[in-house]
Design a protein around this motif. Sequence first.
Motif, PDB file in Angstrom:
ATOM      1  N   ASP B 159       2.629   4.433  -5.063  1.00 54.22           N
ATOM      2  CA  ASP B 159       1.492   3.703  -4.522  1.00 54.22           C
ATOM      3  C   ASP B 159       0.451   3.393  -5.602  1.00 54.22           C
ATOM      4  OD1 ASP B 159       0.144   2.463  -2.363  1.00 54.22           O
ATOM      5  OD2 ASP B 159      -1.244   4.155  -2.260  1.00 54.22           O
ATOM      6  N   ARG B 160       0.310   4.329  -6.523  1.00 55.40           N
ATOM      7  CA  ARG B 160      -0.629   4.130  -7.618  1.00 55.40           C
ATOM      8  C   ARG B 160       0.010   4.701  -8.886  1.00 55.40           C
ATOM      9  NH1 ARG B 160      -5.459   7.094  -4.264  1.00 55.40           N
ATOM     10  NH2 ARG B 160      -5.189   5.908  -2.333  1.00 55.40           N
ATOM     11  N   LEU B 171       5.419   1.202  -7.056  1.00 52.99           N
ATOM     12  CA  LEU B 171       4.197   0.575  -6.561  1.00 52.99           C
ATOM     13  C   LEU B 171       4.515  -0.619  -5.685  1.00 52.99           C
ATOM     14  CD1 LEU B 171       2.444   0.396 -10.042  1.00 52.99           C
ATOM     15  CD2 LEU B 171       2.279   2.239  -8.371  1.00 52.99           C
ATOM     16  N   SER B 172       3.545  -1.044  -4.904  1.00 50.01           N
ATOM     17  CA  SER B 172       3.647  -2.334  -4.240  1.00 50.01           C
ATOM     18  C   SER B 172       3.025  -3.373  -5.157  1.00 50.01           C
ATOM     19  CB  SER B 172       2.899  -2.318  -2.905  1.00 50.01           C
ATOM     20  OG  SER B 172       3.708  -1.785  -1.896  1.00 50.01           O
ATOM     21  N   ASN B 174       0.490  -5.146  -5.467  1.00 49.84           N
ATOM     22  CA  ASN B 174      -0.852  -5.311  -4.904  1.00 49.84           C
ATOM     23  C   ASN B 174      -1.525  -6.582  -5.389  1.00 49.84           C
ATOM     24  OD1 ASN B 174      -1.315  -2.700  -3.415  1.00 49.84           O
ATOM     25  ND2 ASN B 174      -0.653  -1.933  -5.403  1.00 49.84           N
ATOM     26  N   HIS B 203      -6.606   2.517  -7.904  1.00 52.52           N
ATOM     27  CA  HIS B 203      -5.819   1.467  -8.539  1.00 52.52           C
ATOM     28  C   HIS B 203      -5.480   0.318  -7.595  1.00 52.52           C
ATOM     29  CE1 HIS B 203      -1.867  -0.292  -9.663  1.00 52.52           C
ATOM     30  NE2 HIS B 203      -2.462  -0.398 -10.813  1.00 52.52           N
ATOM     31  N   THR B 204      -5.019   0.656  -6.395  1.00 54.12           N
ATOM     32  CA  THR B 204      -4.625  -0.405  -5.466  1.00 54.12           C
ATOM     33  C   THR B 204      -5.804  -1.305  -5.153  1.00 54.12           C
ATOM     34  OG1 THR B 204      -5.040   1.169  -3.698  1.00 54.12           O
ATOM     35  CG2 THR B 204      -2.759   0.856  -4.368  1.00 54.12           C
ATOM     36  N   GLU B 207      -6.436  -3.600  -8.119  1.00 46.19           N
ATOM     37  CA  GLU B 207      -5.419  -4.627  -8.246  1.00 46.19           C
ATOM     38  C   GLU B 207      -5.587  -5.724  -7.205  1.00 46.19           C
ATOM     39  OE1 GLU B 207      -4.111  -4.296 -11.410  1.00 46.19           O
ATOM     40  OE2 GLU B 207      -2.347  -5.081 -10.368  1.00 46.19           O
ATOM     41  N   ARG B 208      -5.921  -5.314  -6.005  1.00 48.10           N
ATOM     42  CA  ARG B 208      -6.081  -6.312  -4.938  1.00 48.10           C
ATOM     43  C   ARG B 208      -7.293  -7.189  -5.225  1.00 48.10           C
ATOM     44  NH1 ARG B 208      -4.502  -1.894  -0.189  1.00 48.10           N
ATOM     45  NH2 ARG B 208      -2.489  -1.439  -1.178  1.00 48.10           N
ATOM     46  N   ASN B 259      -7.622  -3.014   2.850  1.00 48.14           N
ATOM     47  CA  ASN B 259      -6.606  -2.059   3.315  1.00 48.14           C
ATOM     48  C   ASN B 259      -6.771  -1.781   4.806  1.00 48.14           C
ATOM     49  OD1 ASN B 259      -8.289   0.174   3.949  1.00 48.14           O
ATOM     50  ND2 ASN B 259      -8.312   0.814   1.816  1.00 48.14           N
ATOM     51  N   GLN B 300       2.987  -4.248   3.281  1.00 47.73           N
ATOM     52  CA  GLN B 300       3.815  -3.542   2.329  1.00 47.73           C
ATOM     53  C   GLN B 300       4.682  -2.566   3.118  1.00 47.73           C
ATOM     54  OE1 GLN B 300       1.687  -1.059  -0.424  1.00 47.73           O
ATOM     55  NE2 GLN B 300      -0.102  -0.870   0.896  1.00 47.73           N
ATOM     56  N   GLU B 328       8.180  -2.169  -8.982  1.00 46.51           N
ATOM     57  CA  GLU B 328       7.191  -2.825  -8.128  1.00 46.51           C
ATOM     58  C   GLU B 328       7.892  -3.451  -6.928  1.00 46.51           C
ATOM     59  OE1 GLU B 328       4.213  -5.978  -9.602  1.00 46.51           O
ATOM     60  OE2 GLU B 328       3.418  -4.001 -10.153  1.00 46.51           O
TER      61      GLU B 328
END
Lengths: 345, 345
Positions: B159-160, B171-172, B174, B203-204, B207-208, B259, B300, B328
């Motif tokens: 996830d991160r 990770l996704s 993001n 982090h997510t 990134e978003r 989120n 996701q 990813e």
Amino acid sequence: MPETPRRPDSRYGNRPTMKDVAARAGVGLKTVSRVVNGEPGVTPETERRVQEAIDALGFRRNDSARVLRKGRTASIGLVLEDLADPFYGPLSRAVEEVARAHGALLINGSSAEDPDREQELALALCARRVDGLVVIPAGDDHRYLEPEVKAGVATVFVDRPAGQIDADCVLSDNFGGARGGVAHLIAHGHRRIGFIGDMPRIHTAAERLRGYRTAMEDAGIEVADTWVSLGTTDPDRVRRAAEEMLSAPEPVTAVFSGNNRVTVTVIRVLAERARRVALVAFDDLELADLLEPGVTVVAQDAAALGRTAAERLFRQLEGTLVVPERIELPTRLIARGSGELPPAD
Amino acid sequence: MPETPRRPDSRYGNRPTMKDVAARAGVGLKTVSRVVNGEPGVTPETERRVQEAIDALGFRRNDSARVLRKGRTASIGLVLEDLADPFYGPLSRAVEEVARAHGALLINGSSAEDPDREQELALALCARRVDGLVVIPAGDDHRYLEPEVKAGVATVFVDRPAGQIDADCVLSDNFGGARGGVAHLIAHGHRRIGFIGDMPRIHTAAERLRGYRTAMEDAGIEVADTWVSLGTTDPDRVRRAAEEMLSAPEPVTAVFSGNNRVTVTVIRVLAERARRVALVAFDDLELADLLEPGVTVVAQDAAALGRTAAERLFRQLEGTLVVPERIELPTRLIARGSGELPPAD
DNA sequence: TAGAGCCTGGACAACGTTGTCAGATGCGGG
DNA sequence: CCCGCATCTGACAACGTTGTCCAGGCTCTA
């Protein structure tokens, strides 16, 4: 000639042990143990040397050995149905928090509603010598836990009662909640009320059905066979059940939904229909208030179930509890609109 | 005179050991071990006697001792943010299923987004000598895990990404997901688009936000300061942020929500307003399709994240993996209505 | 019938830690 | 200067299991 005894296969990647630390620091084994556990009786200077060696080697105490010696693992097990179910997440988290407050870790496993798997899991946890066990039963015979309980594994059952065994149980008032929810529908003028629930062998499902029947009986309504459907929470099954009772010659004007998995499908079915059908659902849902109409629910407090159970478990471990008890937590009817729709026919 | 050595405090309630079983069955210790582990070389008759003794005494192998001897615990640890979050439940369940397929148990703990607690948990798991560790980072420095990794603890971050350490990450996408979601809004005519997200140190979230900014830039739109709000997912904070950007002199006509925790509050705020505001949300929600309008999301696959990570972890344990990799997983835009609303002004 | 080889069973050490107990060291008082 | 005491340190045995190795009894063959 005697071979050097080879270490068993890849032994923790040959992690340093207290012995290694002791050698490096030039002290005795026990002194290292004392430092690691913060026991008194070590000179600051010695402690410093030992600490240095620990850091240099990256030593970390092996709790398996510790457990073996001490007899307590400081961990408890949780056997539940499915961690991915939004009902069990908060429950598990609540158990974890109580465990944490008592310095224990939580090991959990999902039984997937399979009694054999429940047993397999519970016994595996016992083999790890968890100090206690919180079980959300999938099966209805827990005699297999008797030796464990006798051996001192604290045990609490949650959400559903234990089978064939005398133990602590923490339950929601499934019967009362369902009865109240159905009475709510009756109070709003409904008489033909459907019940879609989980498999009857599951205690909560059976209790909720009983609540439904009692409420109907209280109101002098005779329940037609076609109004009640029990089975898996599989969306297709639930969909068929809902459509059937809504399309019968004398269709139901309201539905009582037996749990959150069932509810999401029932809501979908109702949303597709022109005629407005009332709904009261057991278990709250995250966005239930934002649907149109809002979903009236009988809410149970998953976190409170978990917390209560875990607290009881640790009280067992402290030895302050002796007699197994059955605790029942109340449910709460939250009216949001769907349960207050009048019968449309 | 020598005291009889008293056993340490309440030793598993004095559970029977293999020795006890051996004595009762009148065989050697190792023979019991063989029976318990299904090793060959025991006569059926002997096996029967041993099995009888096991049942009579309620013996259960002590895995702590076994682990100590064998060096593998057949358990893996999962450190996540909050088990009660509907995003992590399925992830955890997916990890559990993979672990189960490899005969391992899952120990998990919630870090509550606190780096110290993450570290404390991860190290506690290492002290139990879990074979591997799946970590959803709360902090951004994981050098504390270096000795563990070196000692052979398989480690995967999900996830991160990991901080300051070279390790497997799953990770996704993001950045791409957010960028696509915002582009979707732009394609439907929006130019004043708000972004409400989590704390930027996560982090997510970062990134978003980057995805949002890039999409805006791609479209040649300059982002006003008041359009972006980052912070906790606390409902009050999110509510204030949303109301502010909706009530500004030049209000946003669309919101991108960072989120699932943020989304539920944003939906509530939007529902209260007369003017229709478009919404695209990161993370799917259970009833998102039933709201009016349906919530357009960038979904996701939490289960896939967990599964991929766990599979990678076990491949590390098999020794077939050497080089840490960053995987990813794609996200998926699901249009349901809220993201296709035209700008209303 | 003797010897080779297999099959079964058991004695023993080791895993890494902690509790017990006794030995070493240092200090103050007689 | 020596003794007693307090403080610090370490040797050793256990915890319950598994791997190694050997003994004894059996079968099978020459």
